[in-house]
Design an enzyme around this catalytic site. Structure first.
Site, mmCIF file in Angstrom:
data_model
loop_
_atom_site.group_PDB
_atom_site.id
_atom_site.type_symbol
_atom_site.label_atom_id
_atom_site.label_comp_id
_atom_site.label_asym_id
_atom_site.label_seq_id
_atom_site.Cartn_x
_atom_site.Cartn_y
_atom_site.Cartn_z
ATOM 1 C CB THR A 59 -0.871 0.044 1.270
ATOM 2 O OG1 THR A 59 -1.596 -1.163 1.337
ATOM 3 C CG2 THR A 59 -1.806 1.227 1.256
ATOM 4 C CB VAL A 88 -15.863 -1.286 -4.114
ATOM 5 C CG1 VAL A 88 -15.177 0.071 -4.184
ATOM 6 C CG2 VAL A 88 -16.368 -1.706 -5.489
ATOM 7 N N GLY A 89 -13.162 -1.624 -2.037
ATOM 8 C CA GLY A 89 -12.599 -1.228 -0.747
ATOM 9 C C GLY A 89 -12.710 0.271 -0.531
ATOM 10 C CG ASP A 90 -10.001 1.956 2.232
ATOM 11 O OD1 ASP A 90 -9.745 0.766 1.990
ATOM 12 O OD2 ASP A 90 -9.121 2.805 2.475
ATOM 13 C CB THR A 110 -2.712 1.904 4.854
ATOM 14 O OG1 THR A 110 -2.618 0.503 4.557
ATOM 15 C CG2 THR A 110 -1.901 2.191 6.111
ATOM 16 N N GLY A 111 -5.217 0.268 5.845
ATOM 17 C CA GLY A 111 -5.864 -0.552 6.867
ATOM 18 C C GLY A 111 -7.002 -1.348 6.275
ATOM 19 N N GLY A 113 -10.229 -1.969 4.796
ATOM 20 C CA GLY A 113 -11.113 -1.068 4.064
ATOM 21 C C GLY A 113 -12.520 -0.983 4.629
HETATM 22 N N1 ASP Z 1 -7.473 -0.308 2.593
HETATM 23 C C1 ASP Z 1 -7.171 -1.342 1.626
HETATM 24 C C2 ASP Z 1 -8.377 -2.211 1.414
HETATM 25 O O1 ASP Z 1 -9.086 -2.536 2.348
HETATM 26 C C3 ASP Z 1 -6.008 -2.170 2.019
HETATM 27 C C4 ASP Z 1 -4.782 -1.304 2.029
HETATM 28 O O2 ASP Z 1 -4.238 -1.094 0.954
HETATM 29 O O3 ASP Z 1 -4.403 -0.788 3.095
HETATM 30 O O4 ASP Z 1 -8.598 -2.614 0.300
#
Ligand code: ASP
Length: 202
Positions: A59, A88-90, A110-111, A113
């Site tokens: 990330t 779909v993530g954050d 990051t974390g 999503g």
């Molecule tokens: N936030 C991202 C997701 O949940 C993961 C990451 O790249 O930190 O897809």
């Protein structure tokens, strides 16, 4: 401005990228041996989902202020494994996986999503800054809220319109770096803050 829209997905996004001259590569070339190994390991009956999620996630998030006071954020997700097709993530969701406002500042997180989306983490950090908190205080408040409300861990890089920055996280570790006035700041674990001179290119 190349389109009046803020967010495109699926084939429409690909068509737009092609029309903008973004080069394409075969899909198979995006599947690495490391990713395959990680995915297979996660399918084992005694797999530890947290352990499998860790590793070279890749990330990359960034925030910046330019000399005219324009503020920007960018987030490139390392992805989560074993998602449902269509998840779909954050990262592409405005206010969750990033937010920037010239009047306040910018955030890139990051974390997990799903947790980030439930608390709209990036906008939440900026909300606290609007209320007078420093980037560091605002980050800690928002990350504590995410932990308390949805049991989510993560991290953020933040900058305000004066160039005051913070890199804060509730996870075990987060590699971060900041460049300001000829100095590079960086760290990995809680409490780390190393510095070294950096050559600035104009
Ligand atoms: N936030 C991202 C997701 O949940 C993961 C990451 O790249 O930190 O897809």
């Amino acid at each position: 401005m190349q389109t009046k829209h803020l967010c495109l997905t699926a084939e429409g996004a690909s068509k737009f990228a092609r029309s903008m001259g973004v080069p394409e590569v075969p899909e198979e070339s995006l599947i690495t041996d490391y990713a395959k190994m990680r995915w297979k390991k996660n399918l084992e009956p005694d797999a530890n989902p947290v352990e499998c999620q860790m590793g070279k996630m890749g990330t990359v998030g960034a925030v910046a202020v330019d000399m005219d006071g324009n503020i920007a954020c960018a987030t490139s997700t390392g992805g989560m494994i074993n998602k449902m097709e269509g998840r779909v993530g954050d990262t592409p969701c405005v206010g969750c996986g990033g937010y920037a406002d010239n009047k306040i500042g910018a955030v890139s997180p990051t974390g997990h999503g799903e947790a980030i989306m439930k608390v709209t983490l990036s906008r939440l950090v900026l909300f606290h800054m609007e209320q007078g908190k420093t980037p560091e205080e605002a980050s800690d408040l928002a990350l504590a809220y995410m932990k308390e409300r949805v049991d989510g861990l993560g991290g953020v890089v933040v900058v305000d319109h004066n160039g005051t920055w913070a890199a804060r996280f509730s996870s075990l570790q987060m590699s971060w770096a900041a460049a300001q006035q000829g100095k590079l700041h960086f760290g990995l674990f809680h409490g780390d803050h190393f510095t070294e001179p950096v050559e600035e290119h104009t």
